[in-house]
Design a protein around this motif. Sequence first.
Motif, PDB file in Angstrom:
ATOM      1  N   LEU A  94       0.833  -1.197   0.000  1.00  0.00           N
ATOM      2  CA  LEU A  94       0.000   0.000   0.000  1.00  0.00           C
ATOM      3  C   LEU A  94       0.874   1.256   0.000  1.00  0.00           C
ATOM      4  N   ALA A  95       1.976   1.203   0.764  1.00  0.00           N
ATOM      5  CA  ALA A  95       2.873   2.359   0.844  1.00  0.00           C
ATOM      6  C   ALA A  95       3.476   2.676  -0.521  1.00  0.00           C
ATOM      7  N   GLU A  96       3.790   1.615  -1.294  1.00  0.00           N
ATOM      8  CA  GLU A  96       4.402   1.825  -2.609  1.00  0.00           C
ATOM      9  C   GLU A  96       3.451   2.629  -3.514  1.00  0.00           C
ATOM     10  N   ALA A  97       2.156   2.345  -3.422  1.00  0.00           N
ATOM     11  CA  ALA A  97       1.190   3.095  -4.232  1.00  0.00           C
ATOM     12  C   ALA A  97       0.956   4.484  -3.650  1.00  0.00           C
ATOM     13  N   ALA A  98       0.881   4.577  -2.317  1.00  0.00           N
ATOM     14  CA  ALA A  98       0.595   5.865  -1.672  1.00  0.00           C
ATOM     15  C   ALA A  98       1.682   6.890  -1.973  1.00  0.00           C
ATOM     16  N   ARG A  99       2.937   6.418  -2.050  1.00  0.00           N
ATOM     17  CA  ARG A  99       4.026   7.372  -2.270  1.00  0.00           C
ATOM     18  C   ARG A  99       4.001   7.941  -3.698  1.00  0.00           C
ATOM     19  N   LYS A 100       3.178   7.346  -4.576  1.00  0.00           N
ATOM     20  CA  LYS A 100       3.092   7.861  -5.949  1.00  0.00           C
ATOM     21  C   LYS A 100       2.021   8.936  -6.093  1.00  0.00           C
ATOM     22  N   VAL A 101       1.328   9.263  -5.009  1.00  0.00           N
ATOM     23  CA  VAL A 101       0.284  10.303  -5.068  1.00  0.00           C
ATOM     24  C   VAL A 101       0.904  11.683  -4.863  1.00  0.00           C
ATOM     25  N   GLY A 102       0.622  12.602  -5.781  1.00  0.00           N
ATOM     26  CA  GLY A 102       0.932  14.022  -5.607  1.00  0.00           C
ATOM     27  C   GLY A 102       2.329  14.312  -5.107  1.00  0.00           C
ATOM     28  N   SER A 103       2.425  15.263  -4.180  1.00  0.00           N
ATOM     29  CA  SER A 103       3.695  15.704  -3.609  1.00  0.00           C
ATOM     30  C   SER A 103       3.694  15.375  -2.127  1.00  0.00           C
ATOM     31  N   SER A 104       4.825  15.593  -1.457  1.00  0.00           N
ATOM     32  CA  SER A 104       4.848  15.323  -0.016  1.00  0.00           C
ATOM     33  C   SER A 104       3.834  16.219   0.703  1.00  0.00           C
ATOM     34  N   GLN A 105       3.670  17.466   0.243  1.00  0.00           N
ATOM     35  CA  GLN A 105       2.691  18.348   0.898  1.00  0.00           C
ATOM     36  C   GLN A 105       1.274  17.808   0.741  1.00  0.00           C
ATOM     37  N   VAL A 106       0.959  17.308  -0.461  1.00  0.00           N
ATOM     38  CA  VAL A 106      -0.373  16.737  -0.696  1.00  0.00           C
ATOM     39  C   VAL A 106      -0.551  15.475   0.157  1.00  0.00           C
ATOM     40  N   SER A 122      -8.675   6.968 -11.665  1.00  0.00           N
ATOM     41  CA  SER A 122      -7.212   6.955 -11.603  1.00  0.00           C
ATOM     42  C   SER A 122      -6.671   6.919 -10.180  1.00  0.00           C
ATOM     43  N   ALA A 123      -7.523   6.817  -9.156  1.00  0.00           N
ATOM     44  CA  ALA A 123      -7.054   6.847  -7.761  1.00  0.00           C
ATOM     45  C   ALA A 123      -5.908   5.852  -7.570  1.00  0.00           C
ATOM     46  N   ASP A 124      -4.761   6.351  -7.143  1.00  0.00           N
ATOM     47  CA  ASP A 124      -3.560   5.517  -7.136  1.00  0.00           C
ATOM     48  C   ASP A 124      -3.575   4.402  -6.106  1.00  0.00           C
ATOM     49  N   THR A 125      -4.374   4.541  -5.044  1.00  0.00           N
ATOM     50  CA  THR A 125      -4.348   3.466  -4.042  1.00  0.00           C
ATOM     51  C   THR A 125      -5.299   2.329  -4.403  1.00  0.00           C
ATOM     52  N   ARG A 190       6.919  12.525 -13.803  1.00  0.00           N
ATOM     53  CA  ARG A 190       7.155  11.433 -12.866  1.00  0.00           C
ATOM     54  C   ARG A 190       6.472  11.734 -11.522  1.00  0.00           C
ATOM     55  N   ALA A 191       6.422  13.018 -11.161  1.00  0.00           N
ATOM     56  CA  ALA A 191       5.805  13.382  -9.882  1.00  0.00           C
ATOM     57  C   ALA A 191       4.619  14.295 -10.141  1.00  0.00           C
ATOM     58  N   MET A 192       3.713  14.378  -9.166  1.00  0.00           N
ATOM     59  CA  MET A 192       2.633  15.357  -9.209  1.00  0.00           C
ATOM     60  C   MET A 192       1.773  15.261 -10.451  1.00  0.00           C
ATOM     61  N   ASP A 193       1.443  14.053 -10.866  1.00  0.00           N
ATOM     62  CA  ASP A 193       0.621  13.943 -12.063  1.00  0.00           C
ATOM     63  C   ASP A 193      -0.353  12.786 -11.891  1.00  0.00           C
ATOM     64  N   ILE A 194      -1.529  12.928 -12.485  1.00  0.00           N
ATOM     65  CA  ILE A 194      -2.537  11.883 -12.401  1.00  0.00           C
ATOM     66  C   ILE A 194      -2.157  10.767 -13.382  1.00  0.00           C
ATOM     67  N   ALA A 195      -2.351   9.524 -12.934  1.00  0.00           N
ATOM     68  CA  ALA A 195      -1.999   8.379 -13.781  1.00  0.00           C
ATOM     69  C   ALA A 195      -2.873   8.363 -15.023  1.00  0.00           C
ATOM     70  N   PHE A 196      -2.292   8.061 -16.222  1.00  0.00           N
ATOM     71  CA  PHE A 196      -3.232   7.722 -17.275  1.00  0.00           C
ATOM     72  C   PHE A 196      -3.408   6.222 -17.429  1.00  0.00           C
ATOM     73  N   VAL A 197      -2.520   5.472 -16.852  1.00  0.00           N
ATOM     74  CA  VAL A 197      -2.773   4.051 -16.640  1.00  0.00           C
ATOM     75  C   VAL A 197      -2.070   3.651 -15.339  1.00  0.00           C
ATOM     76  N   GLY A 198      -2.722   2.858 -14.508  1.00  0.00           N
ATOM     77  CA  GLY A 198      -2.083   2.302 -13.318  1.00  0.00           C
ATOM     78  C   GLY A 198      -2.340   0.810 -13.305  1.00  0.00           C
ATOM     79  N   VAL A 199      -1.288   0.012 -13.072  1.00  0.00           N
ATOM     80  CA  VAL A 199      -1.460  -1.443 -13.044  1.00  0.00           C
ATOM     81  C   VAL A 199      -0.812  -2.018 -11.789  1.00  0.00           C
ATOM     82  N   ALA A 200      -1.592  -2.799 -11.045  1.00  0.00           N
ATOM     83  CA  ALA A 200      -1.046  -3.525  -9.902  1.00  0.00           C
ATOM     84  C   ALA A 200      -1.134  -5.014 -10.200  1.00  0.00           C
ATOM     85  N   ALA A 201      -0.132  -5.749  -9.769  1.00  0.00           N
ATOM     86  CA  ALA A 201      -0.152  -7.208  -9.925  1.00  0.00           C
ATOM     87  C   ALA A 201       0.256  -7.852  -8.619  1.00  0.00           C
TER      88      ALA A 201
END
Lengths: 295, 166
Positions: A94-106, A122-125, A190-201
Motif C-alpha cells: 500500500l505504501a508503494e502506491a501511496a508514495r506515488k500520489v501528488g507531492s509530499s505536501q499533498v 485513476s485513484a492511485d491506491t 514522474r511526480a505530481m501527475d494523475i496516472a493515465f494508466v495504473g497497473v497492480a499485480a
Amino acid sequence: MMGHFDYLAPKTLAEALGALQDRGSGAAVLAGGTDLLVQLKQRKRDLSCLISVGSLPELKGIRKTPDGMLSVGAATPLGEIVSAAGLSREAACLAEAARKVGSSQVRNLATLGGNLCNAAPSADTAPVLLVMEAGARIAGPGKERVVPLEHFFTGPGATVLQPGEILVAVEIPQAPAGFAASYIKHSVRRAMDIAFVGVAALMVPGADGAGAARVRIGLGAVSPTPMRARKAEAALEGQPFSVELAARAGEIAATECSPITDLRASAEYRREMVAVLTRRALVAAWESAQGGAAR
Amino acid sequence: MKKPITLNVNGESHRLEVPVHRTLVDVLRDDLGLTGTKKGCDMGECGACTVLLDGKAVNSCLVLAVQADGRQVTTIEGLAVNGKLDRLQETFIEHGAIQCGFCTPGMILSAKALLAENAKPTETEVREGLAGNLCRCTGYVKIVEAVLAASGSPDQAGSPEQKEKD
Ligand SMILES: Cc1cc2nc3c(=O)[nH]c(=O)nc-3n(C[C@H](O)[C@H](O)[C@H](O)COP(=O)(O)OP(=O)(O)OC[C@H]3O[C@@H](n4cnc5c(N)ncnc54)[C@H](O)[C@@H]3O)c2cc1C
Ligand code: FES
Ligand code: FES
C-alpha cells in the motif's frame, strides 16, 4: 474563493454520523480536503456544510488485528501510510502506491479514505487494494457493513456509500504466504501527475515453483472504475511463468478494460499501455516473489 | 459562519474569529500580515503556499484555517532565530538558489521538513521531496545544491517546533 458553508468538527464517529444525518444532502465529509476544497474552489460542487472527520479517533491510524488483518483508518494521511511501510508486507504494498500520489505536501493532507471516496478511476491506491482484496468498512446510522473494494466503486466519482454513511477503515486481509505485488503508474511527469494508466499485480508462487498458483491484476484509469482483470489472471494461474505468458496476459487485460480518450491520453494509447504495463507489473511481481522465496 | 480559533504561528499564539471557508494561506497573509507565505495557484499544484503544520509540510491553500485550530504552524518568518538565518536560508543565498524569490519560502519549508525526516538525503531524494514546489526561474539545479549543502548540518535535525522550545 469558495462559496459559503458551515463547518462542523465532531469529536466522535457517532456525533459525525448524527451531523451528517441532520444536515442532509447539502452536507459532505471533509477529510484532507485535497479533492474537496479544489472542487469547491472550482465551483464543481456546492455544499452547505462540511463535516470534518480528520480528527475522529475511530478513523485514524494503522494497526494489525489479531487475525492478521491490516486495518487502515480512512482518515489516515497517505504520508503516514508511506512511513508505515515496515509494518507488514501488505503495508509495504500500500505504501508503494501511496508514495506515488501528488507531492509530499499533498500526501501529508490527503487521506486513504478520501482517495477511495472521491472515486476517481485513476485513484492511485485503488489497484493495489483491489489485488489485495481489501474491504471497505462503512458506518451508517445505527449499523456497520463491510463491502469488498471491488464492489465499492460504481462509476467515476460514485461509490456504494449511501447518504449518511462514512467510510471508517480499509481492511486488508493477510495475503497468502510467499506473495509479492507491484504497482506501476504511468503519467507524463514522474511526480505530481494523475496516472493515465495504473497497473497492480499480485502473485503467489505455486508449490512447484514454476508458475503462480494465484494471480491478481488491478487496473486504474482505464475503465469507469478501478477494476480487476480476471480473464488475464486466469490465463496465468497454474501455468509455468514466462515473460511471453505475461505478455499474453497483458494483451487479454487490454481487451478487458474500456478506456476513454481525454486530455491526458487517447483510448487506443491507454489500451496499448495496459498490455505493456501489465506485462511489466507481472514480471516485477514474479521476480520479487522469487527473491522473497530465496531470502 | 464564523468560528473562534487559536493559531499557534511561529511559536506565538493568536486568537482569531475566522469565516470557516477561509483558507490558512489567506488568514496568514491577510489577517496576520505574514506575507512571506506566497499564494500562486491556490489549487495545491505549485507549493508556493507551503507551511509546516505540526512539523509536516502542507499546502496552506488546501487547509481551512479552522482545520488548523490549536495546531502549530511554521512559516518562513519563523525560521530565523534571533535574527540569525536558518542554515537552509544561508545556503540558498550562497548557492544563488533564488531569482525572483516567489517559490523560495515554500521551497525552504519543504526542504526543512525533508531534512527533519532525512538528515542526509541523496540528490534523488531531494528532488522527490521538492517535487511539489515549482520554480519558474532557477531550473532547480542550484536549489538542489543548496539543500544538499545544508543537509547534515546539526541545526537541521529535529522539528522546528522542537527548536522553538529550546
Ligand atoms: C496537487 C494534487 C495532486 C494530486 N495527485 C494525485 C495523484 O497523483 N494520485 C491520486 O490518486 N490522487 C491525487 N490527487 C487527488 C487527492 O489528493 C487524493 O484523491 C486524496 O487521497 C483525497 O483525499 P482527501 O483526504 O484529501 O479527500 P477529501 O478532499 O477530503 O475528500 C474527497 C471526497 O471523499 C469524501 N470523503 C473523504 N473521506 C471520507 C470518508 N471517510 N467517508 C465518506 N466520504 C469521505 C469527501 O466527502 C469528498 O467527496 C491530487 C490532488 C492534488 C491537489
Ligand atoms: S498556492 Fe497553494 S499550492 Fe499553489
Ligand atoms: S526563483 Fe522565481 S519561481 Fe523560483
